[in-house]
Design a protein around this motif. Structure first.
Motif, PDB file in Angstrom:
ATOM      1  N   THR A  83       0.730  -1.302  -0.005  1.00 21.14           N
ATOM      2  CA  THR A  83       0.292  -0.100   0.130  1.00 21.14           C
ATOM      3  C   THR A  83       0.973   1.263  -0.151  1.00 21.14           C
ATOM      4  O   THR A  83       1.842   1.535   0.815  1.00 21.14           O
ATOM      5  CB  THR A  83      -1.054   0.107   1.203  1.00 21.14           C
ATOM      6  OG1 THR A  83      -1.781  -1.038   1.154  1.00 21.14           O
ATOM      7  CG2 THR A  83      -1.724   1.350   1.362  1.00 21.14           C
ATOM      8  N   ALA A 287      -5.150  -0.334   4.722  1.00 23.92           N
ATOM      9  CA  ALA A 287      -4.159  -1.302   4.142  1.00 23.92           C
ATOM     10  C   ALA A 287      -4.485  -2.607   4.194  1.00 23.92           C
ATOM     11  O   ALA A 287      -4.495  -3.331   3.146  1.00 23.92           O
ATOM     12  CB  ALA A 287      -2.887  -0.667   4.228  1.00 23.92           C
ATOM     13  N   ILE A 296       3.124  -1.107   3.976  1.00 22.16           N
ATOM     14  CA  ILE A 296       2.945   0.450   3.615  1.00 22.16           C
ATOM     15  C   ILE A 296       4.193   0.855   3.283  1.00 22.16           C
ATOM     16  O   ILE A 296       5.258   0.834   4.060  1.00 22.16           O
ATOM     17  CB  ILE A 296       2.243   1.159   4.890  1.00 22.16           C
ATOM     18  CG1 ILE A 296       0.896   0.456   5.138  1.00 22.16           C
ATOM     19  CG2 ILE A 296       2.160   2.477   4.358  1.00 22.16           C
ATOM     20  CD1 ILE A 296       0.215   1.138   6.320  1.00 22.16           C
TER      21      ILE A 296
END
Length: 334
Positions: A83, A287, A296
């Motif tokens: 993400t 996410a 992330i």
């Protein structure tokens, strides 16, 4: 006659009272050699300290250079499916970290990465420049059209108001906390008028212009009906642009009320009811549960030391002068 002191034969003479080394031949040369060696030792010690401090200074310079060039935020390490995170924090303005150039650059990099499964734009902003917010809004819509398989979600921190919401409205979905502040869809122009105070102090304003309207919004000149009408017309036009961006972004999810575009703001919980937001959750939740890519990677442009100094200096010298002396008022979405 006074008695004269006759040295005792047992009392040592002046020569015999000197140290034994001083009575040896060449003692003066030995003393000078010892003094010279001591001076050389002191010089060597001073030289060693000088070299030490030079190395310390070099280390500080290298550390500063590393901070400037390696943390500019332009590069993101290659990674697998993830993400992509971009943060918009604070007032949206050309002379802050939340400026359109940096935000758009970060979003471009995030979408362009082959490993990006989805993008999260994390917003915590009271608003700011309608121009900067509009540029970011347009870039988000362009990127969503260019990369239709990559969704972009907004997560809201404490606040996503006015210009912040102008940006957020372009996202696929908006996630908030129940206590977040959301909305404030309106435009303002703030400034000060000093004419009454100047009259009391006996100060006369001497303003010369070429063009009858050039002195509009000068804080040291009185308001006029024509000036107020022109300002209101500009505000209404920008407000209409803001409303259109919200309607275009939110579509049928929006449950319009008479107060929705009045400048009021609401809690995150109420904003979901009104269709200003889609659900509750933070960046980690989106996410993990929405994009299904819990790793992330942060693409936010980090300001370097030189940029920070230049930005603060430029803001202090240029922006204050322009706003105070030329405009007398500042357009804001907040």
């Amino acid at each position: 006659m006074a008695d004269q002191h006759t040295p005792d034969s047992n009392e040592p003479s002046g020569a015999s009272r000197l140290p034994a080394a001083a009575t040896e031949p060449g003692w003066e040369r030995a003393a000078l050699e010892r003094i010279a060696l001591a001076a050389i030792s002191e010089q060597r010690a001073a030289r060693r300290w000088k070299i030490f401090f030079r190395f310390v200074t070099l280390g500080v310079v290298l550390l500063l250079a590393w901070a400037v060039f390696d943390f500019s935020g332009d590069k993101v390490s290659a990674t697998g499916r993830h993400t992509a995170l971009v943060t918009l924090e604070g007032e949206i303005s050309a002379d802050t970290n939340a400026n359109a150039e940096d935000i758009d650059s970060a979003l471009d990099s995030a979408f362009d990465d082959a490993g990006t499964a989805g993008v999260v734009l994390q917003i915590n902003s009271p608003g700011g420049s309608p121009v900067q917010a509009g540029i970011i809004n347009s870039e988000i819509r362009r990127l969503r059209a260019k990369y239709p398989s990559i969704p972009l979600y907004v997560t809201v921190g404490d606040m996503c108001a006015s210009g912040g919401y102008y940006v957020a409205a372009a996202a696929d979905k908006i996630y908030v906390d129940k206590a977040s502040i959301v909305g404030s869809i309106g435009v303002l122009m703030d400034g000060f008028g000093f004419t009454g105070l100047m009259d009391k102090l006996g100060v006369q304003r001497r303003l010369h212009t070429s063009g009858e309207n050039k002195g509009f919004f000068d804080p040291f000149s009185p308001d006029t009906p024509k000036m107020d009408a022109h300002a209101q017309e500009m505000l209404d036009q920008i407000h209409a642009q803001f409303i259109e961006a919200v309607r275009q972004g939110r579509g049928k999810r929006l449950h319009e009320t008479p107060d929705m575009f009045s400048g009021l703001f609401w809690t995150g919980e109420k904003s979901v009811e009104m269709g200003l937001a889609d659900g509750f959750g933070d960046t980690d939740y989106v996410a993990r549960e929405v994009i299904k890519a819990p790793d992330i990677v942060d693409y936010t442009v980090k300001e370097s030391i030189t940029d920070r100094v230049a930005r603060k200096f430029g803001a202090a010298v240029g922006s204050a002068a322009v706003h105070a002396m030329v405009l007398g008022g500042k357009l804001n979405l907040r």
